[in-house]
Enzyme design. Sequence first.
Site, PDB file in Angstrom:
ATOM      1  N   SER A 143      27.467 -15.243 178.575  1.00  0.00           N
ATOM      2  CA  SER A 143      27.566 -14.801 177.177  1.00  0.00           C
ATOM      3  C   SER A 143      28.228 -13.421 177.050  1.00  0.00           C
ATOM      4  O   SER A 143      29.384 -13.267 177.381  1.00  0.00           O
ATOM      5  CB  SER A 143      26.180 -14.829 176.555  1.00  0.00           C
ATOM      6  OG  SER A 143      26.256 -14.587 175.190  1.00  0.00           O
ATOM      7  N   ASP A 146      31.416 -13.015 170.908  1.00  0.00           N
ATOM      8  CA  ASP A 146      30.923 -12.562 172.221  1.00  0.00           C
ATOM      9  C   ASP A 146      31.678 -13.389 173.279  1.00  0.00           C
ATOM     10  O   ASP A 146      32.598 -14.139 172.948  1.00  0.00           O
ATOM     11  CB  ASP A 146      29.400 -12.711 172.298  1.00  0.00           C
ATOM     12  CG  ASP A 146      28.954 -14.149 172.273  1.00  0.00           C
ATOM     13  OD1 ASP A 146      29.683 -14.977 171.694  1.00  0.00           O
ATOM     14  OD2 ASP A 146      27.896 -14.468 172.841  1.00  0.00           O
ATOM     15  N   ASP A 193      31.178 -16.088 175.024  1.00  0.00           N
ATOM     16  CA  ASP A 193      31.229 -17.552 175.016  1.00  0.00           C
ATOM     17  C   ASP A 193      31.307 -18.121 173.605  1.00  0.00           C
ATOM     18  O   ASP A 193      31.216 -19.336 173.416  1.00  0.00           O
ATOM     19  CB  ASP A 193      30.037 -18.138 175.771  1.00  0.00           C
ATOM     20  CG  ASP A 193      28.704 -17.789 175.129  1.00  0.00           C
ATOM     21  OD1 ASP A 193      28.612 -16.728 174.484  1.00  0.00           O
ATOM     22  OD2 ASP A 193      27.754 -18.583 175.252  1.00  0.00           O
ATOM     23  N   ASP A 204      29.428 -18.317 171.012  1.00  0.00           N
ATOM     24  CA  ASP A 204      28.374 -18.932 170.204  1.00  0.00           C
ATOM     25  C   ASP A 204      27.969 -17.968 169.087  1.00  0.00           C
ATOM     26  O   ASP A 204      27.132 -18.287 168.260  1.00  0.00           O
ATOM     27  CB  ASP A 204      27.170 -19.386 171.045  1.00  0.00           C
ATOM     28  CG  ASP A 204      26.546 -18.277 171.860  1.00  0.00           C
ATOM     29  OD1 ASP A 204      27.106 -17.165 171.914  1.00  0.00           O
ATOM     30  OD2 ASP A 204      25.480 -18.519 172.464  1.00  0.00           O
TER      31      ASP A 204
HETATM   32 MG    MG Z   1      26.796 -15.975 173.583  1.00  0.00          MG
END
Ligand code: MG
Length: 449
Positions: A97, A235, A237, A239
Amino acid sequence: MGRLFGTSGVRGLVGKQITPEIVIGLGQSLASLLGNSGTVVVGKDPRTSSDMLEGCLISGLLSGGCDVKRLGVVPTPAVSFAVKSLRAKAGAMITASHNPPEYNGVKFFDSSGMAYTPGLESKVERIYFGKKWRQASWKEIGEVEDLDILEDYIEALVGTVQLSRDYKVVVDCGNGAASLVTPRMLREAGCKVISLNSQPDGLFPGRPLEPSSENLVELCRVVRSTESDLGIAHDGDADRVVIVSENGSVASGDEVLAIVASSQLTKKGDVIVTTVDASKVVDEVVVNGGGKVVRTKVGDVSVAAEINRRGAVFGGEPCGAWIFPRFSMAPEGLLGALKVLELLDVSEKKISELLEPLPQYYMLREKLACPEEKKAKVMSAVSKKLVKEFSETIGVLKVDGVRVELLDGWVLVRASGTEPYIRLTAEARTPGRAEEILKKAAKVLKRMR
Ligand code: MG
């Protein structure tokens, strides 16, 4: 029994907490849990260790008899999407992340595309630590297929919104997993896109991956200098999504959460899920729109589980992790960006104009040192002591730490899970009152340590 999973999957320093051996074992354990058959979708972010760990995870899964669809570098929410659309048994994303490049990790998703709950994670852990996985025989070993999901994924995302104007958007992907995806998605939605840090690079040279104000100075500058309608940042990744308004300032995560949540209400009584640390502005805006707010533990897994339990129409955290259950059960940074554009379009307003009329709240935080062995005792008694101290208490919520609701604000006390601290958050309508609440609560805690 040891623990592998933290608040968001297995995560740690590569070579220390995250080694090839551990990740092979994780793959074998997941395959066992799935009954040594079925398909698992595997994605990764562009970290330097991701190819290595992908190989390990896939080896473990294949040796346990599962087939693998390998997606390559994709945003985490694309794994959730792929699990559902391919009717796979599970998904796995190799990512850490927002952590620095020397970290990596693995996050699992169930067949509905929702992140593994602590219950499922402990099942994996039991198999892992008991080494109770089954090695498939030579003729049962699984197969790998490479699959490009991005076209379908982007089409599904873009299909959820209809924009009547060509918005100019600056996007900062932090050289992370969405680098090649979000700019493409926005162009397909009809936007003029200026992209920053949007070439995948496992060293993340552009900026630190946490999309906080201090890391988005360049994005803010470019939004201003190009007179764009919106800036968005992910961020590592993707999400999560963070919004920069047309005037070049990072919008408050609580305020954006409030307006996005309220935009998802379709009828009176619709439920919105948020976490105990979110601002009261969320309640005000949602209740005003006819909805109801339910609060849960911090972390996207708790939000997703609560959405399921309550049949909620939306769930989100102030950090920009927003779940739109009509689309998927995972936090969706890319859909989040589109939904903010839709808000601009429907309202015919600018971001700053949408946020400006919201009630003002001021939030303050403090952390107090507290020895590990005293934390449990302090936390079990703190609720009573706070209620005694604050005669204006109107409610106490204990889903994650203790949140004391006051007539004109609130205070949240949570023990840190990883450090010898107790964290305090206070919020009120004026900075002075927020400080007063914080100081009073800190005094109570200092007497208790
Ligand atoms: Mg993330």
